[in-house]
Design an enzyme around this catalytic site. Structure first.
Site, short mmCIF file in Angstrom:
data_model
loop_
_atom_site.label_atom_id
_atom_site.label_comp_id
_atom_site.label_asym_id
_atom_site.label_seq_id
_atom_site.Cartn_x
_atom_site.Cartn_y
_atom_site.Cartn_z
N ASN A 133 -1.75 -1.02 -7.86
CA ASN A 133 -0.71 -0.65 -7.30
C ASN A 133 0.60 -1.17 -8.12
O ASN A 133 1.48 -0.77 -8.08
CB ASN A 133 -0.31 -1.23 -5.79
N GLN A 142 -3.33 4.02 -3.55
CA GLN A 142 -2.58 4.21 -4.80
C GLN A 142 -3.21 5.59 -5.27
O GLN A 142 -2.28 6.35 -6.31
CB GLN A 142 -2.43 3.29 -5.79
N SER A 199 -3.79 5.32 2.83
CA SER A 199 -2.70 5.02 3.64
C SER A 199 -1.78 6.16 3.54
O SER A 199 -1.49 6.95 2.51
CB SER A 199 -1.99 3.83 3.26
N GLY A 200 -1.06 6.35 4.52
CA GLY A 200 0.09 7.62 4.58
C GLY A 200 1.22 7.18 3.88
O GLY A 200 1.83 8.17 3.05
N CYS A 243 8.41 -13.39 -5.37
CA CYS A 243 9.36 -14.19 -4.82
C CYS A 243 9.79 -14.17 -3.52
O CYS A 243 10.10 -14.78 -2.81
CB CYS A 243 10.63 -13.98 -5.82
#
Ligand SMILES: *Cc1c(COP(=O)(O)O)cnc(C)c1O
Length: 401
Positions: free
Chosen positions: A153, A181, A201-202, A326
């Site tokens: 990803n 991905q 995943s959608g 972060c």
């Protein structure tokens, strides 16, 4: 420049118009529960099974091998924990994965380690690829599962899954791949590629958030994760999110149709962006230039912080991402960039631009007009850059002597 340029499609994508249109009737008109026996329920059940079939076709699977989940994270958890718990009773408690998986895989493996499972985390090479021979060398008599992502990803590298699948089959070990991905961007055929379990995943392919699926090869035994009602043939309880399921099926169908043509266009934009951005001094492309997702551009610029770069891009209307974590309150650079061997100081200056078919050549022009200016501006204020420059001057002087 006030126009918004969305270039963070690896984080999420907007729901496409056709997907939304396909979904809407399932909120207001076809709201039946697929488990109900009257006609409204049967209608819903029919739509559910049609959606399952559409997805199966795109993956080279059978409809009864597709199980709907709440997304990629649940599918990853279910596949890995499900196999681990099932095979534990047969004395198999070893799992092989890689160091640069998504946290949905890495943290699931870590949770299993705390329960007494053994996990091997394979190194990823500088090109962002896992080596099939290293997977093979890590297989032990007690190995239950290999789980390697299809495409990363952050750096977009596409793993040699068919080769790894052949090795797993040869050794009688199951293969799971997090293909969140990859689905819709890379041709996938679960049967030809010897994939036993696959997560998708959608929201990474223009369907809504909160919907995903797990493919599991027919006859494969693995434990349930969500217990309750008899939905999904008793394997995953909970009233089906039918509108989202329909949306997911339309999105996958759209992504799989015309993939080659669409990829050629996106890849053209990607390669132009990479080529021009690398003209900035002390910049680098992360991961293999060829074996990468059509829309992924992952760069590092020495002497600056990725976060500052993002903020300045955002001020100009460009949405991109940096690898560093972060947001999670830590200043550690991304585990993916460290896994491919980048030193901390370089990994801090990372930028990921992820394109989709909604991006245009004009977006690339605008990003390329901004990027060198922003990098220069940040370097002018950076003590780290000053050090790099001083060091360079030193070596040049020494060479001259
Ligand atoms: C986004 C993503 C996930 C998580 O999927 P969700 O649907 O957001 O839970 C898992 N793996 C990869 C590679 C991803 O990019």
């Amino acid at each position: 420049m006030n126009r918004l340029i969305y270039a963070d499609n690896a984080a999420t994508t907007p729901v496409s118009k056709t997907v939304l249109e396909a979904m809407l009737p399932f909120y207001t008109e076809h709201y039946g529960n697929p488990s109900s026996l009257y006609s409204k329920g049967r209608e819903a059940k029919k739509a559910l099974e049609e959606a399952r079939e559409k997805i199966a076709i795109c993956l080279g699977a059978q409809p009864n091998e597709i199980f709907f989940t709440s997304g990629g994270s649940e599918a990853d958890n279910w596949a890995i924990k499900g196999v681990a718990y099932e095979l534990r009773n047969k004395g198999k408690k070893h799992i092989i994965t890689s160091k640069f998986e998504h946290h949905a895989v890495l943290h699931t493996c870590a949770a299993l380690e705390r329960e007494g499972f053994d996990v091997t985390y394979l190194d990823v090479h500088e090109d962002g690829l896992v080596r099939p021979e290293e997977v093979e060398a890590a297989i032990r008599p007690d190995t239950a599962l290999v789980t390697i992502m299809y495409a990363n990803n952050e750096i977009g590298t596409i793993q040699p899954i068919p080769e790894i699948g052949a090795i797993c089959q040869k050794h009688g070990v199951l293969l799971h791949t997090d293909a969140v991905q990859a689905v819709g961007n890379v041709p996938i055929h679960v049967k030809d590629q010897n994939i036993d379990l696959l997560s998708l995943s959608g929201h990474k392919l223009h369907a809504p958030k909160g919907i995903g699926a797990l493919y599991s090869r027919r006859g494969l035994r693995f434990s349930n994760l969500i217990d309750g009602g008899a939905q999904e043939r008793g394997r995953r309880a909970g009233t089906e999110n039918l509108a989202a399921i329909v949306g997911l099926s339309v999105a996958i169908q759209e992504a799989c149709n015309g993939m080659e043509e669409r990829n050629a266009r996106i890849q053209g934009m990607r390669d132009r962006l990479i080529k021009e951005a690398l003209k900035i001094e002390r910049s680098r492309l992360n991961g293999d230039a060829v074996r990468r997702l059509p829309g992924n551009v992952s760069l590092c610029f020495e002497g600056i912080e990725g976060e500052s770069l993002l903020l300045l891009l955002d001020l100009q209307g460009v949405c991109a991402s940096s690898g560093s974590a972060c947001t999670s309150g830590s200043l550690d650079p991304s585990h993916v960039l460290l896994a491919i061997g980048l030193p901390h100081e370089i990994a801090h200056g990372s930028l990921r631009i992820s394109l989709s078919d909604e991006n245009t050549e004009e977006d690339i022009d605008d990003i390329l007009a901004l990027l060198p200016k922003i990098v220069t501006r940040l370097r002018d204020m950076s003590p780290l850059w000053e050090q790099i420059q001083a060091k360079e001057k030193n070596t040049k002087q020494q060479e001259a002597q």
